[in-house]
Design an enzyme around this catalytic site. Sequence first.
Site, PDB file in Angstrom:
ATOM      1  N   SER A  47      -1.975  -7.055  12.836  1.00 48.44           N
ATOM      2  CA  SER A  47      -1.780  -5.598  12.775  1.00 48.44           C
ATOM      3  C   SER A  47      -0.315  -5.290  12.497  1.00 48.44           C
ATOM      4  O   SER A  47       0.018  -4.157  12.145  1.00 48.44           O
ATOM      5  CB  SER A  47      -2.219  -4.942  14.092  1.00 48.44           C
ATOM      6  OG  SER A  47      -1.606  -5.586  15.190  1.00 48.44           O
ATOM      7  N   ASP A  85      -2.040 -14.426  15.286  1.00 50.58           N
ATOM      8  CA  ASP A  85      -3.205 -14.343  14.393  1.00 50.58           C
ATOM      9  C   ASP A  85      -3.038 -15.254  13.188  1.00 50.58           C
ATOM     10  O   ASP A  85      -1.972 -15.279  12.560  1.00 50.58           O
ATOM     11  CB  ASP A  85      -3.345 -12.906  13.871  1.00 50.58           C
ATOM     12  CG  ASP A  85      -4.242 -12.063  14.746  1.00 50.58           C
ATOM     13  OD1 ASP A  85      -5.074 -12.622  15.482  1.00 50.58           O
ATOM     14  OD2 ASP A  85      -4.104 -10.821  14.686  1.00 50.58           O
ATOM     15  N   GLU A 115     -10.664 -14.329  12.796  1.00 47.61           N
ATOM     16  CA  GLU A 115     -11.791 -13.397  12.779  1.00 47.61           C
ATOM     17  C   GLU A 115     -13.058 -14.045  12.244  1.00 47.61           C
ATOM     18  O   GLU A 115     -13.037 -14.661  11.175  1.00 47.61           O
ATOM     19  CB  GLU A 115     -11.434 -12.179  11.915  1.00 47.61           C
ATOM     20  CG  GLU A 115     -10.237 -11.412  12.439  1.00 47.61           C
ATOM     21  CD  GLU A 115      -9.869 -10.215  11.568  1.00 47.61           C
ATOM     22  OE1 GLU A 115     -10.623  -9.890  10.612  1.00 47.61           O
ATOM     23  OE2 GLU A 115      -8.829  -9.603  11.856  1.00 47.61           O
ATOM     24  N   GLU A 182     -14.003  -6.144  18.891  1.00 47.09           N
ATOM     25  CA  GLU A 182     -13.409  -4.906  18.366  1.00 47.09           C
ATOM     26  C   GLU A 182     -14.478  -3.927  17.888  1.00 47.09           C
ATOM     27  O   GLU A 182     -15.379  -4.297  17.126  1.00 47.09           O
ATOM     28  CB  GLU A 182     -12.449  -5.258  17.211  1.00 47.09           C
ATOM     29  CG  GLU A 182     -11.801  -4.035  16.600  1.00 47.09           C
ATOM     30  CD  GLU A 182     -10.482  -4.304  15.902  1.00 47.09           C
ATOM     31  OE1 GLU A 182     -10.025  -5.470  15.861  1.00 47.09           O
ATOM     32  OE2 GLU A 182      -9.898  -3.334  15.390  1.00 47.09           O
TER      33      GLU A 182
HETATM   34  O1  KIV Z   1      -4.091  -7.741  14.832  1.00 45.26           O
HETATM   35  C1  KIV Z   1      -4.198  -7.343  15.994  1.00 45.26           C
HETATM   36  O2  KIV Z   1      -3.284  -6.756  16.560  1.00 45.26           O
HETATM   37  C2  KIV Z   1      -5.453  -7.607  16.690  1.00 45.26           C
HETATM   38  C3  KIV Z   1      -5.694  -6.975  18.012  1.00 45.26           C
HETATM   39  C4  KIV Z   1      -5.404  -5.590  18.182  1.00 45.26           C
HETATM   40  C5  KIV Z   1      -6.983  -7.351  18.598  1.00 45.26           C
HETATM   41  O3  KIV Z   1      -6.235  -8.353  16.204  1.00 45.26           O
END
Ligand code: KIV
Length: 257
Positions: A47, A85, A115, A182
């Site tokens: 994000s 991530d 994911e 989510e």
């Molecule tokens: O990218 C992100 O910040 C996320 C979370 C908000 C779950 O995957």
Amino acid sequence: MNSKITVETIRAMKARGEKIAALTAYDYPMAKLLDECGVPMLLVGDSLGMVVLGYPDTTHVTMAEMEHHIRAAARAKPNALLGGDLPYHSYETAETAVADAKRLVAAGAEYVKAEGGKEILPQVKAIIAAGIPFCGHLGMLPQHVLEEGGYHIKGKKEEEHQRLIADAKALADAGAFAIVLELVTLPVAKEISQMISVPIIGIGSGPDCDGQILVTQDLIGAFPWFTPRFVKPVVSCAGEIKKAVATWQSAIGVAGK
Ligand code: KIV
């Protein structure tokens, strides 16, 4: 000094019925501040593409950008468990998933998140076999926003409901230590949290998950141009910044807007 949070600490919190708070941190000061608040689980989420780097969605985030931000957050040496991530296209095969997960670990991530469910099971198993703690991410998958034409709630259709359960079971059986859920309907999120033994960390999936995660910028009103419907910012950092700048401009004799 508090003791270091590990994957086992997070699992034990679910076993004790203790709610788990998780927040995103993309740099040193935020990781340090959130750690000082006692947040046990931090995520350098992709994000960051939107709320820090100005991209329209997470599909533009690169491995190099993730590594750069994980390094910054890791310099805070948080007691919290710090994860990162795996960005879009970085885990298309088991080989690339392991190689890229190792790069994030070398940058300072203590767990990685990717994911998907059964369709990425070979990658998940390979990452776990390489000794890297893995957090799943099911429900609305932001890296698929373009194919899906937006951010839609999951679990309304029976087929989606059954798929979510099967995917959550598959990830837990493969050894994921937690799963982010989510934008899943409240009853389905509750059912999965009760049924699956690993912690289910919800975002926009109602109050019955084992924990909650938010993008910190949403919580503190630091990205005022877009706030997800399920978040009520508790403070307006953007507003406070504007007030501070206006006060300073006026003190130095500059007319602001
Ligand atoms: O990218 C992100 O910040 C996320 C979370 C908000 C779950 O995957």
